[in-house]
Design a protein around this motif. Sequence first.
Motif, PDB file in Angstrom:
ATOM      1  N   TRP A  15       0.818  -1.208   0.000  1.00 15.42           N
ATOM      2  CA  TRP A  15       0.000   0.000   0.000  1.00 15.42           C
ATOM      3  C   TRP A  15       0.857   1.266   0.000  1.00 15.42           C
ATOM      4  O   TRP A  15       0.513   2.256  -0.648  1.00 15.42           O
ATOM      5  CB  TRP A  15      -0.949  -0.010   1.189  1.00 15.42           C
ATOM      6  CG  TRP A  15      -2.090  -0.949   1.000  1.00 15.42           C
ATOM      7  CD1 TRP A  15      -2.335  -2.097   1.689  1.00 15.42           C
ATOM      8  CD2 TRP A  15      -3.134  -0.860   0.029  1.00 15.42           C
ATOM      9  NE1 TRP A  15      -3.457  -2.727   1.210  1.00 15.42           N
ATOM     10  CE2 TRP A  15      -3.983  -1.982   0.193  1.00 15.42           C
ATOM     11  CE3 TRP A  15      -3.440   0.074  -0.970  1.00 15.42           C
ATOM     12  CZ2 TRP A  15      -5.100  -2.202  -0.595  1.00 15.42           C
ATOM     13  CZ3 TRP A  15      -4.572  -0.144  -1.758  1.00 15.42           C
ATOM     14  CH2 TRP A  15      -5.377  -1.264  -1.563  1.00 15.42           C
ATOM     15  N   THR A  18       2.114   1.573  -3.570  1.00 14.73           N
ATOM     16  CA  THR A  18       1.020   1.919  -4.480  1.00 14.73           C
ATOM     17  C   THR A  18       0.581   3.362  -4.300  1.00 14.73           C
ATOM     18  O   THR A  18       0.389   4.097  -5.281  1.00 14.73           O
ATOM     19  CB  THR A  18      -0.176   0.983  -4.256  1.00 14.73           C
ATOM     20  OG1 THR A  18       0.236  -0.374  -4.431  1.00 14.73           O
ATOM     21  CG2 THR A  18      -1.300   1.289  -5.234  1.00 14.73           C
ATOM     22  N   VAL A  19       0.418   3.777  -3.052  1.00 11.41           N
ATOM     23  CA  VAL A  19       0.007   5.157  -2.784  1.00 11.41           C
ATOM     24  C   VAL A  19       1.044   6.149  -3.299  1.00 11.41           C
ATOM     25  O   VAL A  19       0.706   7.186  -3.879  1.00 11.41           O
ATOM     26  CB  VAL A  19      -0.241   5.364  -1.270  1.00 11.41           C
ATOM     27  CG1 VAL A  19      -0.421   6.841  -0.953  1.00 11.41           C
ATOM     28  CG2 VAL A  19      -1.475   4.593  -0.831  1.00 11.41           C
ATOM     29  N   VAL A  22       0.729   6.177  -7.126  1.00  9.39           N
ATOM     30  CA  VAL A  22      -0.489   6.889  -7.531  1.00  9.39           C
ATOM     31  C   VAL A  22      -0.351   8.383  -7.274  1.00  9.39           C
ATOM     32  O   VAL A  22      -0.782   9.206  -8.085  1.00  9.39           O
ATOM     33  CB  VAL A  22      -1.714   6.323  -6.782  1.00  9.39           C
ATOM     34  CG1 VAL A  22      -2.951   7.174  -7.058  1.00  9.39           C
ATOM     35  CG2 VAL A  22      -1.976   4.880  -7.194  1.00  9.39           C
ATOM     36  N   MET A  25       1.630   9.890 -10.058  1.00 11.94           N
ATOM     37  CA  MET A  25       0.834   9.935 -11.274  1.00 11.94           C
ATOM     38  C   MET A  25      -0.205  11.054 -11.210  1.00 11.94           C
ATOM     39  O   MET A  25      -0.404  11.789 -12.189  1.00 11.94           O
ATOM     40  CB  MET A  25       0.124   8.588 -11.498  1.00 11.94           C
ATOM     41  CG  MET A  25       1.036   7.458 -11.902  1.00 11.94           C
ATOM     42  SD  MET A  25       0.107   5.961 -12.321  1.00 11.94           S
ATOM     43  CE  MET A  25      -0.812   6.491 -13.760  1.00 11.94           C
ATOM     44  N   VAL A  26      -0.862  11.189 -10.071  1.00 13.73           N
ATOM     45  CA  VAL A  26      -1.885  12.219  -9.927  1.00 13.73           C
ATOM     46  C   VAL A  26      -1.282  13.607 -10.084  1.00 13.73           C
ATOM     47  O   VAL A  26      -1.841  14.469 -10.778  1.00 13.73           O
ATOM     48  CB  VAL A  26      -2.594  12.086  -8.563  1.00 13.73           C
ATOM     49  CG1 VAL A  26      -3.475  13.304  -8.292  1.00 13.73           C
ATOM     50  CG2 VAL A  26      -3.449  10.825  -8.526  1.00 13.73           C
ATOM     51  N   THR A 187      -4.783   6.808 -14.830  1.00 10.80           N
ATOM     52  CA  THR A 187      -4.463   6.760 -13.405  1.00 10.80           C
ATOM     53  C   THR A 187      -5.055   5.519 -12.748  1.00 10.80           C
ATOM     54  O   THR A 187      -4.378   4.816 -11.994  1.00 10.80           O
ATOM     55  CB  THR A 187      -4.983   8.017 -12.690  1.00 10.80           C
ATOM     56  OG1 THR A 187      -4.400   9.186 -13.290  1.00 10.80           O
ATOM     57  CG2 THR A 187      -4.641   7.989 -11.217  1.00 10.80           C
ATOM     58  N   LEU A 188      -6.341   5.241 -13.033  1.00  5.79           N
ATOM     59  CA  LEU A 188      -6.988   4.065 -12.448  1.00  5.79           C
ATOM     60  C   LEU A 188      -6.338   2.776 -12.926  1.00  5.79           C
ATOM     61  O   LEU A 188      -6.046   1.880 -12.120  1.00  5.79           O
ATOM     62  CB  LEU A 188      -8.478   4.065 -12.794  1.00  5.79           C
ATOM     63  CG  LEU A 188      -9.313   5.187 -12.167  1.00  5.79           C
ATOM     64  CD1 LEU A 188     -10.752   5.121 -12.679  1.00  5.79           C
ATOM     65  CD2 LEU A 188      -9.293   5.088 -10.645  1.00  5.79           C
ATOM     66  N   GLY A 190      -3.322   2.423 -14.220  1.00  2.88           N
ATOM     67  CA  GLY A 190      -1.960   2.355 -13.694  1.00  2.88           C
ATOM     68  C   GLY A 190      -1.935   1.953 -12.238  1.00  2.88           C
ATOM     69  O   GLY A 190      -1.052   1.201 -11.806  1.00  2.88           O
ATOM     70  N   SER A 191      -2.912   2.442 -11.464  1.00  2.73           N
ATOM     71  CA  SER A 191      -2.971   2.100 -10.045  1.00  2.73           C
ATOM     72  C   SER A 191      -3.237   0.612  -9.857  1.00  2.73           C
ATOM     73  O   SER A 191      -2.613  -0.047  -9.012  1.00  2.73           O
ATOM     74  CB  SER A 191      -4.066   2.915  -9.354  1.00  2.73           C
ATOM     75  OG  SER A 191      -3.835   4.303  -9.498  1.00  2.73           O
TER      76      SER A 191
END
Length: 431
Positions: A15, A18-19, A22, A25-26, A187-188, A190-191
């Motif tokens: 996590w 991943t966070v 993300v 990316m965001v 984004t979704l 890729g996440s």
Amino acid sequence: MNERAIKKLRHKFVWTATVSFVGVMVVMFLIIYSVNVVTTMRQVSYTFEYLYEHDGEITVDDNINEEELMKEIRPEDRSFFYQTVQDLFNTGFSSTEFIYSIRYFSVTYNSDNQPVKVVSKHMAMVDDIQAVKIADKALKSSDDSGYYDGMMYQKKKVGNNTLVIFVDVSGQIANVRRIGSILVAITLLGSILALIVFRLISGRVIRPEIEAAEQQKRFITNAGHELKTPLAVIRANTELEMMMHGEDEWNRSTMNQVDRMTGLIRDLVLVAKAEEQEDKKELSVIDASETVKKAVDDFSSVAEKNGIKLAQEIADGVSLKMNPDLLTQLAVILTDNAVKYCDENGTVTVKLVQKGKGIRLAVSNNYAEGGGVDYSKFFDRFYRKDESHNIDKGGYGIGLSIAEGIVSKYNGSINASWKDGVITFECKIKG
């Protein structure tokens, strides 16, 4: 490190990674989206400026070229939009195509707010009558700019007249939304892909940590067993010496140190094996009230011998899903610690109540010297505030660390506080 701890470590890695991914990316996509929005709005803004400078109407003029168009842009902004204009002409569009690419209509009103000039031929969906009706609404509005049915309008004083211009920006808005949707989808996706990849590699990444913990646990266990033999020999020899030559301060000191070393080894091995015990034991709902009472009752004689009052405020019927051995160990550690360090003629109080599906266990004792102490360090392994004081009391600086480890297994919390001469260790364990 037991199976639950390994899973928690692995999930934490997955996590966190991943966070972080993300988040990057965001941020990148927000920058891309913002630049696209700003660029689009600036281009629309210059379209209005160009139309106002040509009295709300652009006519085909073969003399219009790239250089002349650049003159219409303010010098300080030319560098920002030069590449955009350059790209436009490099694609093969002539100045005539550029003119016809703008879909707009304009209405010029005199000082009496009467339309004196209407230009609507650059927008097929609007004729002169419709153009005036729409422009009248904009003229009456208190805002100098706004949106209407996919079009953006601006009104501006030109001499004694008021020029209202509507530009169709539906294409630009659709483009911005399309880019935004693409960025969200990327984004979704890729996440999700990042989560899958991180889960696949997480086992390999945390493997060194798991192996190090296992080696440490094996070392403590093996060292504990190896140390028992020499300690047993020392004890036997000392006892024999006491039988032959009598007891004195030297052999008593040796026996006390043997007892302390034996207790320390026992606790170290207990720390190493505590996690293994939980893996082997099936968790079930236990009677916490009865478990804690039994653990505390064992200290009644010790407390009475030291002139300490032992009070129990344990509610009946308290239960939770927990390993009963660990709850017993937790109650023993806190009660033993309270009895050892309670002031002379003081009181040790053990409280237990139900909190939802969990419990709240609090053990307090009189401790006049507790003011201004950093109690957060009490849970550090081998921490002892007063070395000589702890030796006298038989403390190893490890009990509270074990207690914290037990509580953390059940996502609970433990903290120490001091008020009005009383120190309290409070545990909250979730069921």
